[in-house]
Design an enzyme around this catalytic site. Sequence first.
Site, mmCIF file in Angstrom:
data_model
loop_
_atom_site.group_PDB
_atom_site.id
_atom_site.type_symbol
_atom_site.label_atom_id
_atom_site.label_comp_id
_atom_site.label_asym_id
_atom_site.label_seq_id
_atom_site.Cartn_x
_atom_site.Cartn_y
_atom_site.Cartn_z
ATOM 1 N N ARG A 75 0.851 -1.196 0.000
ATOM 2 C CA ARG A 75 0.000 0.000 0.000
ATOM 3 C C ARG A 75 0.884 1.243 0.000
ATOM 4 O O ARG A 75 1.876 1.289 0.729
ATOM 5 C CB ARG A 75 -0.897 0.014 1.244
ATOM 6 C CG ARG A 75 -2.014 -1.006 1.231
ATOM 7 C CD ARG A 75 -2.641 -1.102 2.618
ATOM 8 N NE ARG A 75 -3.834 -1.924 2.679
ATOM 9 C CZ ARG A 75 -3.835 -3.258 2.771
ATOM 10 N NH1 ARG A 75 -2.697 -3.922 2.800
ATOM 11 N NH2 ARG A 75 -4.978 -3.919 2.842
ATOM 12 N N HIS A 78 -0.098 3.318 4.749
ATOM 13 C CA HIS A 78 -0.688 2.264 5.596
ATOM 14 C C HIS A 78 -0.224 0.873 5.174
ATOM 15 O O HIS A 78 -0.982 -0.096 5.244
ATOM 16 C CB HIS A 78 -2.220 2.316 5.557
ATOM 17 C CG HIS A 78 -2.800 3.579 6.116
ATOM 18 N ND1 HIS A 78 -3.203 3.703 7.423
ATOM 19 C CD2 HIS A 78 -3.044 4.787 5.545
ATOM 20 C CE1 HIS A 78 -3.675 4.921 7.631
ATOM 21 N NE2 HIS A 78 -3.586 5.604 6.511
ATOM 22 N N ARG A 115 -8.716 -3.740 9.905
ATOM 23 C CA ARG A 115 -7.262 -3.676 9.704
ATOM 24 C C ARG A 115 -6.725 -2.420 10.374
ATOM 25 O O ARG A 115 -7.185 -1.313 10.094
ATOM 26 C CB ARG A 115 -6.900 -3.688 8.216
ATOM 27 C CG ARG A 115 -5.396 -3.729 7.964
ATOM 28 C CD ARG A 115 -5.054 -3.946 6.494
ATOM 29 N NE ARG A 115 -3.617 -3.938 6.274
ATOM 30 C CZ ARG A 115 -2.894 -2.837 6.069
ATOM 31 N NH1 ARG A 115 -3.479 -1.645 6.043
ATOM 32 N NH2 ARG A 115 -1.592 -2.912 5.898
ATOM 33 N N ASN A 151 -9.028 6.613 11.187
ATOM 34 C CA ASN A 151 -7.729 6.671 11.856
ATOM 35 C C ASN A 151 -7.925 6.739 13.358
ATOM 36 O O ASN A 151 -9.046 6.937 13.829
ATOM 37 C CB ASN A 151 -6.948 7.914 11.408
ATOM 38 C CG ASN A 151 -6.265 7.724 10.055
ATOM 39 O OD1 ASN A 151 -6.067 6.610 9.592
ATOM 40 N ND2 ASN A 151 -5.907 8.830 9.430
ATOM 41 N N PHE A 164 -2.790 15.672 -0.925
ATOM 42 C CA PHE A 164 -2.405 14.374 -0.350
ATOM 43 C C PHE A 164 -1.065 13.845 -0.877
ATOM 44 O O PHE A 164 -0.197 13.460 -0.095
ATOM 45 C CB PHE A 164 -3.525 13.341 -0.550
ATOM 46 C CG PHE A 164 -3.316 12.073 0.222
ATOM 47 C CD1 PHE A 164 -3.394 12.059 1.606
ATOM 48 C CD2 PHE A 164 -3.035 10.874 -0.423
ATOM 49 C CE1 PHE A 164 -3.199 10.890 2.331
ATOM 50 C CE2 PHE A 164 -2.842 9.696 0.289
ATOM 51 C CZ PHE A 164 -2.923 9.708 1.668
ATOM 52 N N HIS A 342 -12.383 1.101 0.961
ATOM 53 C CA HIS A 342 -12.703 2.251 0.103
ATOM 54 C C HIS A 342 -13.821 3.060 0.769
ATOM 55 O O HIS A 342 -14.909 2.506 1.001
ATOM 56 C CB HIS A 342 -13.156 1.724 -1.264
ATOM 57 C CG HIS A 342 -13.606 2.776 -2.216
ATOM 58 N ND1 HIS A 342 -13.240 4.097 -2.115
ATOM 59 C CD2 HIS A 342 -14.389 2.691 -3.321
ATOM 60 C CE1 HIS A 342 -13.784 4.774 -3.105
ATOM 61 N NE2 HIS A 342 -14.491 3.959 -3.849
ATOM 62 N N ARG A 361 -10.815 11.312 -1.648
ATOM 63 C CA ARG A 361 -10.614 9.911 -1.254
ATOM 64 C C ARG A 361 -11.510 8.994 -2.072
ATOM 65 O O ARG A 361 -11.154 7.870 -2.370
ATOM 66 C CB ARG A 361 -10.933 9.724 0.241
ATOM 67 C CG ARG A 361 -9.951 10.384 1.167
ATOM 68 C CD ARG A 361 -10.351 10.138 2.627
ATOM 69 N NE ARG A 361 -9.972 8.814 3.080
ATOM 70 C CZ ARG A 361 -10.401 8.257 4.213
ATOM 71 N NH1 ARG A 361 -11.246 8.917 4.997
ATOM 72 N NH2 ARG A 361 -10.001 7.060 4.566
ATOM 73 N N TYR A 365 -9.174 5.494 -3.568
ATOM 74 C CA TYR A 365 -9.109 4.124 -3.031
ATOM 75 C C TYR A 365 -9.435 3.061 -4.066
ATOM 76 O O TYR A 365 -8.834 1.987 -4.083
ATOM 77 C CB TYR A 365 -10.023 3.982 -1.808
ATOM 78 C CG TYR A 365 -9.471 4.691 -0.595
ATOM 79 C CD1 TYR A 365 -9.434 6.082 -0.548
ATOM 80 C CD2 TYR A 365 -8.968 3.996 0.483
ATOM 81 C CE1 TYR A 365 -8.917 6.746 0.545
ATOM 82 C CE2 TYR A 365 -8.446 4.663 1.584
ATOM 83 C CZ TYR A 365 -8.423 6.038 1.610
ATOM 84 O OH TYR A 365 -7.902 6.689 2.684
HETATM 85 FE FE1 HDD Z 1 -6.236 7.023 3.143
HETATM 86 C C1 HDD Z 1 -5.220 3.832 2.795
HETATM 87 C C2 HDD Z 1 -7.322 6.357 6.359
HETATM 88 C C3 HDD Z 1 -6.990 10.355 3.600
HETATM 89 C C4 HDD Z 1 -5.568 7.622 -0.101
HETATM 90 N N1 HDD Z 1 -6.249 5.415 4.356
HETATM 91 C C5 HDD Z 1 -5.786 4.180 4.012
HETATM 92 C C6 HDD Z 1 -5.967 3.281 5.111
HETATM 93 C C7 HDD Z 1 -6.551 3.997 6.121
HETATM 94 C C8 HDD Z 1 -6.737 5.340 5.631
HETATM 95 C C9 HDD Z 1 -6.936 3.486 7.492
HETATM 96 C C10 HDD Z 1 -5.556 1.831 5.141
HETATM 97 C C11 HDD Z 1 -6.699 0.932 4.770
HETATM 98 C C12 HDD Z 1 -6.269 -0.497 4.872
HETATM 99 O O1 HDD Z 1 -6.035 -0.961 6.003
HETATM 100 O O2 HDD Z 1 -6.162 -1.121 3.825
HETATM 101 N N2 HDD Z 1 -6.929 8.147 4.702
HETATM 102 C C13 HDD Z 1 -7.419 7.663 5.888
HETATM 103 C C14 HDD Z 1 -8.071 8.726 6.615
HETATM 104 C C15 HDD Z 1 -7.965 9.845 5.840
HETATM 105 C C16 HDD Z 1 -7.262 9.479 4.631
HETATM 106 C C17 HDD Z 1 -8.750 8.570 7.963
HETATM 107 C C18 HDD Z 1 -8.474 11.232 6.099
HETATM 108 C C19 HDD Z 1 -9.508 11.494 6.811
HETATM 109 N N3 HDD Z 1 -6.237 8.690 1.979
HETATM 110 C C20 HDD Z 1 -6.615 9.957 2.344
HETATM 111 C C21 HDD Z 1 -6.589 10.820 1.190
HETATM 112 C C22 HDD Z 1 -6.208 10.052 0.111
HETATM 113 C C23 HDD Z 1 -5.981 8.716 0.647
HETATM 114 C C24 HDD Z 1 -6.955 12.291 1.185
HETATM 115 C C25 HDD Z 1 -6.023 10.424 -1.326
HETATM 116 C C26 HDD Z 1 -6.568 11.426 -1.924
HETATM 117 N N4 HDD Z 1 -5.451 5.940 1.635
HETATM 118 C C27 HDD Z 1 -5.303 6.376 0.368
HETATM 119 C C28 HDD Z 1 -4.814 5.297 -0.589
HETATM 120 C C29 HDD Z 1 -4.751 4.055 0.346
HETATM 121 C C30 HDD Z 1 -5.142 4.634 1.694
HETATM 122 C C31 HDD Z 1 -3.600 5.627 -1.360
HETATM 123 C C32 HDD Z 1 -3.462 3.252 0.357
HETATM 124 C C33 HDD Z 1 -3.880 1.812 0.264
HETATM 125 C C34 HDD Z 1 -5.304 1.845 0.037
HETATM 126 O O3 HDD Z 1 -5.736 3.127 -0.018
HETATM 127 O O4 HDD Z 1 -6.023 0.888 -0.109
HETATM 128 O O5 HDD Z 1 -5.709 5.123 -1.618
#
Ligand code: HDD
Length: 716
Positions: A75, A78, A115, A151, A164, A342, A361, A365
């Site tokens: 990932r 995370h 997770r 989170n 981001f 997602h 977001r 995702y």
């Molecule tokens: Fe995110 C993963 C939580 C903002 C893009 N995010 C990811 C995971 C968590 C969060 C818990 C891990 C999920 C797992 O266990 O597979 N993220 C947050 C929270 C945010 C947040 C609470 C703000 C309130 N995230 C955020 C933004 C973006 C992303 C603004 C992009 C515009 N996040 C991602 C990602 C991930 C991710 C790159 C990496 C792996 C995945 O999604 O599946 O898409």
Amino acid sequence: MAADKNDQANGNYKLQDLEQNREDSTEQFLTTNQGVRINDNQNSLKAGERGATLLEDFILREKITHFDHERIPERIVHARGAGAHGYFQVYESMAKYTKAKFLQDPSVKTPVFVRFSTVAGSRGSTDLARDIRGFAVKFYTEEGNYDLVGNNAPVFFIQDAMKFPDLVHSVKPEPHNEIPQAAAAHDTFWDFVSLMPESMHAIFWAMSDRAIPRSFRMMEGFGVHTFRFINEEGKSHFVKFHWKPLLGLHSVLWDEATRISGKDPDFHRRDLWDAIEAGVYPEYEFGVQIIAEEDEHKFEFDLLDPTKIIPEELVPVQRIGKMILNRNPDNFFAETEQIAFHPGHIVPGIDFTNDPLLQGRLFSYLDTQLSRLGGPNFHEIPINRPIAPIHNNQRDSQMRQMINKGRVSYDPNSLGGGCPFQAMMTEGGFHSYEERIDARKVRARSESFRDHFTQPALFYHSQSEAEKKHMIDAFSFELGKVEMVAIRQRMVNMLTQIDKDLANKVAANLGLTAQNPEQPINHSFGADTDPNKVQPTDKRNYLDRSEALSMENTVKDTIKTRRVAFLAADGVDDDALDAMKKSLIEEGAMVKIIAPRHGSIKTAGGAEVKVNETWLTTSSVLFDAVYVPGGKTSVDALADEMDAIHFVNEAFKHCKAIAGVGEGVEFIKNQTYAGKDETDKAVIFGGTAKETAKPFVASIAQHRNWKRETAHKVPA
Ligand code: HDD
């Protein structure tokens, strides 16, 4: 795995659904992937015993090819995480606010997979990094999957998803040398955040004890954004989601965290696994803050701004249900690694708001799973497959599992009788909330998002003295790792906007003087040419303190799953060992015997006691408390062992409960720092184990005696 037999009784349909994919090799022949039995798994096929391997060897080639392709991209954030199965039950129907089916009937158990993760580190990085923790929950509801991707902090570093990639690039290891791993303490991160006043509130959470939790089981979770609940009548309420751990909120010390990273980098992952295997299932209550649509503008902050909390004093958290994690995964890769969360996975009764971070977001995702899991069929991977049936006209692509019957893969059709049908809302069809929009298309940020300093100040002022000290230390450590003095200075100047005392203390540790900047730099509002227009507004004061923000006010009435080290050797007193062990286990603690060697030790009474760990294999930082039972030869052996003395000193340094009985008292008093302060209530001495157990249990439940931290400096 725990709870196996109960899957059926639990009504955990997801676990039953996974059964068709589980594989068990017990009593089976080894085969190729085509099911051909293998007769020699030790040698490749060669032209003579000493000859070259033949291309014909399909068994070798299949095995090596599969191995060569075992890894998938981790990932992007995370990457490091641990997961568990469980279920969720609502306490009473929430029909007044939402029609989401899993929030209606208290008798229904909705399967979940959770997770937990750190954000910045790679897949193999330490669990104990100073970082925000991910808290992602997939509810397998009968109306489809609902993902609450949250989170352990209720606010985020940026207000708009546009920022981001910048945020993540700044915190990840620096691109030229890939240093440092799983740490924000470096120049690029502080360069970025010191130019982004909007990040301050999340920074304050990240510099607090919340960022070094004792356990995933002892931290809160937050949905962060304001979402919507939609009821049967189509009425919307704003809602913020919370998870409240029943074991309370607890952290470790930073010094301890750095040592745990060396002694057991899997500390949190192991802790979650062990608790579930031991049948002490992690429990979290689900909380909601509900705000009427009409009250959207009644607060001094914007509900759409993800850098703001709604203080619990302004809108209380109603606890509406409970989640219990009761089963470890069978296979880390198949479940924990392949699970795809997602925020766009929602069900009828829940909807989005226009929070610009959430909106971004919703794109990211789905997109990321395509490269991470290899294509658009990732929903067919067992852990991602909903328990609700899937029928649509999507077809094909890599690794398709579903065998769609018939000629028709379009809509409308008459050849397939018009199937699959669209569902009416009364039939559970998802219908987006009809929010009225009348606006100009602009690339801009709302004025109402410009207050960046009020809430970090509220957070800081709500902390206990010990917590404040830890924050000052954390800022000093992190900025101390920054090489560019100009970045340190800019950050310290920013802190003056939030709390002058904090800023001065951090500045002093850095050999700087905090200066109040005439105008804090803010690039985050983009292309506006008038600098005044993009500056943060002055700090306000709508609340002095929020009790809910301090971990000091948490649950402190249980020692369930707390790890207690018994230091012992041959000749240990039988009663001192047994009675204390019994008392602690009755309260739910986990007791481990630490001795000079593996195998077993002999008590004074001649009993054999199994040894769990030695000085070589463990450390005080992996325990919550230490006990030294009596028995002359046992205690003499400890006194000869520098590691035993260090063990107690280190536990004392980290403010943990320590108890001794019989000769154990003399050992602690004479050999360690723990015996020096008679006013220290978390160092307990007694004649018998029975009379010592009660105050010892009470001290362990307090988690830490923080007062000791300022009173004593221990060279351990
Ligand atoms: Fe995110 C993963 C939580 C903002 C893009 N995010 C990811 C995971 C968590 C969060 C818990 C891990 C999920 C797992 O266990 O597979 N993220 C947050 C929270 C945010 C947040 C609470 C703000 C309130 N995230 C955020 C933004 C973006 C992303 C603004 C992009 C515009 N996040 C991602 C990602 C991930 C991710 C790159 C990496 C792996 C995945 O999604 O599946 O898409």
